[in-house]
Design an enzyme around this catalytic site. Structure first.
Site, PDB file in Angstrom:
ATOM      1  N   TRP A   1      26.802  -5.724 -66.558  1.00 35.97           N
ATOM      2  CA  TRP A   1      25.416  -5.321 -66.858  1.00 35.97           C
ATOM      3  C   TRP A   1      24.759  -6.292 -67.832  1.00 35.97           C
ATOM      4  O   TRP A   1      23.569  -6.605 -67.722  1.00 35.97           O
ATOM      5  CB  TRP A   1      25.428  -3.899 -67.432  1.00 35.97           C
ATOM      6  CG  TRP A   1      24.089  -3.414 -67.897  1.00 35.97           C
ATOM      7  CD1 TRP A   1      23.155  -2.757 -67.161  1.00 35.97           C
ATOM      8  CD2 TRP A   1      23.539  -3.550 -69.207  1.00 35.97           C
ATOM      9  NE1 TRP A   1      22.048  -2.481 -67.928  1.00 35.97           N
ATOM     10  CE2 TRP A   1      22.264  -2.954 -69.191  1.00 35.97           C
ATOM     11  CE3 TRP A   1      23.993  -4.116 -70.395  1.00 35.97           C
ATOM     12  CZ2 TRP A   1      21.436  -2.896 -70.316  1.00 35.97           C
ATOM     13  CZ3 TRP A   1      23.178  -4.074 -71.513  1.00 35.97           C
ATOM     14  CH2 TRP A   1      21.913  -3.469 -71.465  1.00 35.97           C
TER      15      TRP A   1
ATOM     16  N   ASP B   1      23.997  -9.682 -68.849  1.00 35.71           N
ATOM     17  CA  ASP B   1      24.000 -11.017 -68.262  1.00 35.71           C
ATOM     18  C   ASP B   1      24.340 -12.105 -69.266  1.00 35.71           C
ATOM     19  O   ASP B   1      24.599 -13.247 -68.881  1.00 35.71           O
ATOM     20  CB  ASP B   1      22.630 -11.329 -67.648  1.00 35.71           C
ATOM     21  CG  ASP B   1      22.356 -10.484 -66.413  1.00 35.71           C
ATOM     22  OD1 ASP B   1      23.317 -10.036 -65.781  1.00 35.71           O
ATOM     23  OD2 ASP B   1      21.174 -10.269 -66.101  1.00 35.71           O
TER      24      ASP B   1
ATOM     25  N   ASP C   1      19.014  -2.898 -60.880  1.00 33.39           N
ATOM     26  CA  ASP C   1      17.877  -2.204 -61.482  1.00 33.39           C
ATOM     27  C   ASP C   1      17.327  -1.148 -60.535  1.00 33.39           C
ATOM     28  O   ASP C   1      17.053  -0.009 -60.931  1.00 33.39           O
ATOM     29  CB  ASP C   1      16.765  -3.198 -61.825  1.00 33.39           C
ATOM     30  CG  ASP C   1      17.111  -4.092 -62.997  1.00 33.39           C
ATOM     31  OD1 ASP C   1      17.921  -3.663 -63.841  1.00 33.39           O
ATOM     32  OD2 ASP C   1      16.584  -5.205 -63.064  1.00 33.39           O
TER      33      ASP C   1
ATOM     34  N   ARG D   1      11.066  -5.052 -61.214  1.00 31.87           N
ATOM     35  CA  ARG D   1      10.729  -5.887 -62.373  1.00 31.87           C
ATOM     36  C   ARG D   1       9.882  -7.079 -61.925  1.00 31.87           C
ATOM     37  O   ARG D   1      10.003  -8.185 -62.449  1.00 31.87           O
ATOM     38  CB  ARG D   1      12.008  -6.391 -63.067  1.00 31.87           C
ATOM     39  CG  ARG D   1      13.065  -5.339 -63.330  1.00 31.87           C
ATOM     40  CD  ARG D   1      12.608  -4.229 -64.262  1.00 31.87           C
ATOM     41  NE  ARG D   1      13.663  -3.236 -64.450  1.00 31.87           N
ATOM     42  CZ  ARG D   1      13.766  -2.120 -63.746  1.00 31.87           C
ATOM     43  NH1 ARG D   1      12.869  -1.836 -62.796  1.00 31.87           N
ATOM     44  NH2 ARG D   1      14.750  -1.270 -63.975  1.00 31.87           N
TER      45      ARG D   1
ATOM     46  N   ARG E   1      11.059 -12.681 -60.924  1.00 35.36           N
ATOM     47  CA  ARG E   1      11.863 -11.673 -60.236  1.00 35.36           C
ATOM     48  C   ARG E   1      11.028 -11.139 -59.067  1.00 35.36           C
ATOM     49  O   ARG E   1      10.327 -10.142 -59.187  1.00 35.36           O
ATOM     50  CB  ARG E   1      12.225 -10.527 -61.186  1.00 35.36           C
ATOM     51  CG  ARG E   1      13.079 -10.962 -62.370  1.00 35.36           C
ATOM     52  CD  ARG E   1      13.582  -9.755 -63.145  1.00 35.36           C
ATOM     53  NE  ARG E   1      14.340 -10.156 -64.310  1.00 35.36           N
ATOM     54  CZ  ARG E   1      15.011  -9.291 -65.084  1.00 35.36           C
ATOM     55  NH1 ARG E   1      14.999  -8.007 -64.791  1.00 35.36           N
ATOM     56  NH2 ARG E   1      15.677  -9.711 -66.141  1.00 35.36           N
TER      57      ARG E   1
ATOM     58  N   GLY F   1      14.630  -0.389 -66.958  1.00 34.39           N
ATOM     59  CA  GLY F   1      15.572   0.691 -66.687  1.00 34.39           C
ATOM     60  C   GLY F   1      15.530   1.788 -67.731  1.00 34.39           C
ATOM     61  O   GLY F   1      16.048   2.889 -67.499  1.00 34.39           O
TER      62      GLY F   1
END
Length: 799
Positions: free
Chosen positions: A487, A489, A365, A348, A358, A706
């Site tokens: 998963w 956040d 991921d 990402r 990122r 994803g």
């Protein structure tokens, strides 16, 4: 409205209208030298990292969202009229200007016609190299000679670190130089007096270099000063140098640098000319000169392009299908896998949206991304798994982001206790068995790999440590703690709050671990895992069923979320679908919770993550409240999860419902109504606006998500039912009842397996008969013990 079409034979998406609802992009290059390009030639280039290696600039979050880019400007020297070979940035009226863009596998071709001049520009990065080609063919389609000037253009960064380039201007505005060398190459130098290091990842206080060269026509001028080329009060649509008809031979010294090479051409009626621009990193005096000598010809460029296409098309050949749904064929045969390969490569870290926040491979991921590519590139998948396993620390948790060029297994610092996420290493129980099943490499479980911080273990040992990490961190109801995040956040339960989603992941992990242990002849380990699973099952059944669906989570203070008593976030998609995927749901629970998903979460555009949206819930419990209702985690359609919905319905035998969910979220299904989805109809997007928003169906943050891996995985292994196992290839389709069948060609462990599935009774699921190489066999497994390089399989669905 339709803006383009799929050309599966060429493995391209062809954009016929350049005014797409958003910039539609493609990826060039590799994880060493990467680039992003749009249908209007916008985008940027980077070395190793989009955050710390970006050497071509992009102005993020602008309108248009893809400028500047890699441009050719043309100017008629007689009339003074000028335009660009891509519709933007000049933007001539579309009643007089036409453009077609062909996005292919790591290359893009943009064709245009204006004022009797046609152009074809091909952009790509040769395999294994650190430069890019811009190959331009210009044709005079009029009956009169045409006198044209051609200007190349790109905008260099002043510092490869995006923060330094975009924010720390009191420093970065004073370190760049640009000049033309005696051989005509442009030399761009940053901190030129310091040590030259283009290959040292992420370093600031070193020299950086880039170069640009022209082949195929005499050089008439150049500019390396952005201000000189554009003009102080102008922009990319009307550069001063182009309007005036000549570059000023400017040499950047601080401020901002660009690369523009001018040539003048006279084309006779019907005549075509080809020129090349080569742009790369390294010092023009050495690297640039060498690359121009080796690659600086039209013939070599053509050869490199064909080699590039063959390289990528071979990867896409791992699975070819023919179903009654052409949109599904486009997705599985080309774009679904290509999207997965790009997400696997870049995680990402670099797109038109991801701007350096990122930098590296997000742990969870990147583990999941393996699922989308393991059949196409099994060796690379194994290397990625090994890298991520060495990102697991010795207590079983994980480092959140792995930076491949900096990673030092055994020497990394263990993350602070409060930063551990509860789901990270549980994804190994999806990805590692997928690799072993694809390749038959059972010994992979015995491979010894270091932990990130200290110690080492076999892969099997790493998997057990992952389970123990969650088993050692359970709350008072016996469910795994959510820690800093599961998963989702946005879910803030308190460190000791309990996540039902992670409980389902843990259950799947325990089941999978027991199966692996049996394969490895370790029955005690299998018994240990199954005993732990029994205890977990009791906890789930005791506190997690709400009557028609499973709850979401339990807060540290005991508050239960995701119940019919809550006005907001009553139903949570993840816990319903994973109750089925993990096998935790009893048969009646599985049926009822998936009915609740359809009733409360299904929309024409996909499954919402939860509903109703959060408006009054405190932010310290649910950070999704920061998002507008109907967007992202706040009752939006998070496309990462759509494949899970498909998998769950297929596991229950509901092919019609699964196909309904496929069509709702399939990008290609929106090709004729692209104004709804807006982003590219050939790749996935992270999030889609739901019916709780005023713009349902709009999709954002394309390519790196994803959703790519899980969509491809669910389509191929659950809808089409082509599931690799240790002992062979399982054929277990769950298709819409309206289909009469489908055919497949699958490469599997060095063999080519051709499969024809017949559905005479219009059922969804159930293999009644299978014939392999002309002989009827029991069951639905194509054994890996069969002889021969090619295997013919026919399957009939029935009761």
């Amino acid at each position: 409205m339709q803006y383009g079409y799929f050309d599966d034979e060429a493995k391209e998406y062809v954009i016929t209208h350049p005014d797409t609802p958003q910039s539609w992009s493609n990826y060039l290059g590799s994880t060493e030298y990467g680039a992003i390009i749009t249908n209007n030639a916008g985008g940027y280039s980077f070395y190793q990292s989009g955050a710390r290696g970006r050497f071509l600039r992009l102005h993020f979050n602008s309108i248009p969202k893809d400028q500047p880019g890699r441009y050719f400007y043309l100017r008629d020297r007689q009339s003074g009229d000028f335009w660009s070979t891509s519709w933007q940035p000049v933007g001539k009226p579309l009643d007089s200007y036409s453009s077609t863009c062909r996005h292919g596998t790591a290359y893009t071709v943009i064709e245009s016609r204006y004022s009797g001049i046609s152009t074809r520009t091909t952009y790509f990065v040769p395999l294994g190299e650190h430069f890019e080609y811009w190959q331009l063919k210009i044709t005079n389609e009029t009956e009169s000679p045409r006198d044209l000037s051609v200007f190349s253009f790109c905008e260099f960064t002043n510092q490869w670190d995006t923060y330094q380039d975009q924010v720390n201007l009191q420093y970065s505005l004073f370190i760049v130089r640009g000049k033309q060398m005696d051989d005509g190459l442009l030399r761009i130098a940053i901190q030129d007096h310091l040590t030259t290091q283009n290959d040292e990842y992420g370093q600031h206080d070193v020299a950086r270099h880039a170069w640009m060269g022209l082949v195929g026509a005499p050089l008439a001028g150049f500019d390396t000063s952005l201000e000189a080329f554009i003009g102080t009060y102008r922009s990319y649509h009307n550069p001063l140098a182009v309007e005036q008809g000549h570059c000023s031979n400017s040499e950047a010294y601080g401020d901002n640098a660009c690369g523009s090479l001018q040539t003048n051409l006279v084309l006779q009626p019907g005549e075509s000319r080809e020129i090349l621009v080569l742009l790369g990193i390294g010092d023009a005096r050495t690297t640039g000169k060498k690359m121009m000598g080796k690659y600086g010809s039209i013939r070599q460029a053509n050869y490199e392009l064909e080699k590039l296409k063959a390289h990528w098309h071979e990867k896409l050949g791992s699975l070819v299908v023919e179903t009654p749904d052409e949109d599904l064929n486009h997705t599985i045969n080309v774009w679904g896998l290509y999207n997965s390969l790009i997400s696997f490569a870049w995680s990402r870290s670099a797109s038109l949206v991801y701007n350096g926040e990122r930098d590296g491979l997000g742990f969870r991921d990147s583990v999941q991304d393996v699922l989308g590519v393991v059949a196409a590139i099994p060796q690379e998948a194994a290397k990625r798994l090994e890298l991520m396993l060495t990102g697991q620390v010795s207590n079983g948790g994980a480092i959140p982001v792995i930076k491949p060029f900096d990673h030092r297994p055994g020497l990394e610092k263990r993350p602070a206790r409060q930063t551990f996420r509860s789901d990270d290493c549980l994804w190994f129980f999806n990805a590692v068995p997928a690799y072993v099943a694809e390749t038959g490499d059972l010994d992979f479980y015995n491979k010894i790999l270091p932990y990130a911080d200290q110690g080492e273990a076999t892969v099997f040992g790493h998997l057990k440590r992952a389970l123990e990490f969650n088993l050692e961190r359970c709350g008072k109801n016996g469910l795994p703690c959510g820690l800093s995040a599961d998963w989702n956040d946005c879910l803030k339960l308190g460190y000791y709050g309990e996540s039902l989603f992670v409980a389902f992941q843990l259950r799947l992990g325990l089941t999978t671990y027991a199966e692996i242990a049996q394969r490895l002849s370790q029955p005690k380990e299998a018994s240990w895992a199954l005993a732990k699973r029994d205890t977990l099952d009791t906890a789930i059944q005791t506190c997690a069923w709400d009557g028609n669906w499973f709850i979401w989570a339990i807060g540290e203070d005991g508050t239960v979320y995701g119940t019919k008593e809550k006005e907001e976030g009553q139903v949570y998609l993840n816990t319903q679908v994973w109750s089925v995927i993990s096998g935790a749901a009893r048969p009646n629970q599985a049926t009822r919770c998936m009915q609740s998903v359809h009733k409360h979460l299904s929309t024409p555009y996909g499954l919402m993550l939860s509903a109703p949206p959060f408006v009054r819930t405190p932010i310290d419990v649910m950070r999704a409240v920061v998002f507008n209702p109907g967007v992202k985690e706040n009752a939006g359609i998070f496309n990462h999860t759509q494949g899970w919905g498909v998998m769950a319905e297929c596991m229950l035998g509901n092919g019609d419902r699964a196909y309904e969910y496929v069509r709702a979220s399939l990008p290609a299904a929106y090709n004729t109504r692209a104004e709804i989805r807006q982003c590219e109809p050939y790749v996935q997007g992270q999030t889609t606006y739901s019916i709780y928003s005023p713009r349902p169906g709009n999709t954002r943050t394309s390519w790196l998500t994803g959703a790519a891996a899980w969509s491809y995985f669910s389509l191929t292994q659950y809808l089409l039912g082509l599931r690799p196992e240790m002992d062979g290839l399982r054929i277990d389709p769950c298709i819409p009842s309206e289909w009469k069948g489908f055919s497949v060609e699958r490469k599997f462990r060095g063999r080519k397996i051709r499969i024809k599935v017949h559905n005479p009774d219009h059922l969804c699921k159930g293999v009644a008969r299978m014939v392999v190489n002309g002989e009827a066999i029991e069951g639905n497994l194509v054994s890996c013990d069969l002889a021969g390089d090619e295997i013919e399989v026919e399957v009939w669905l029935g009761r």
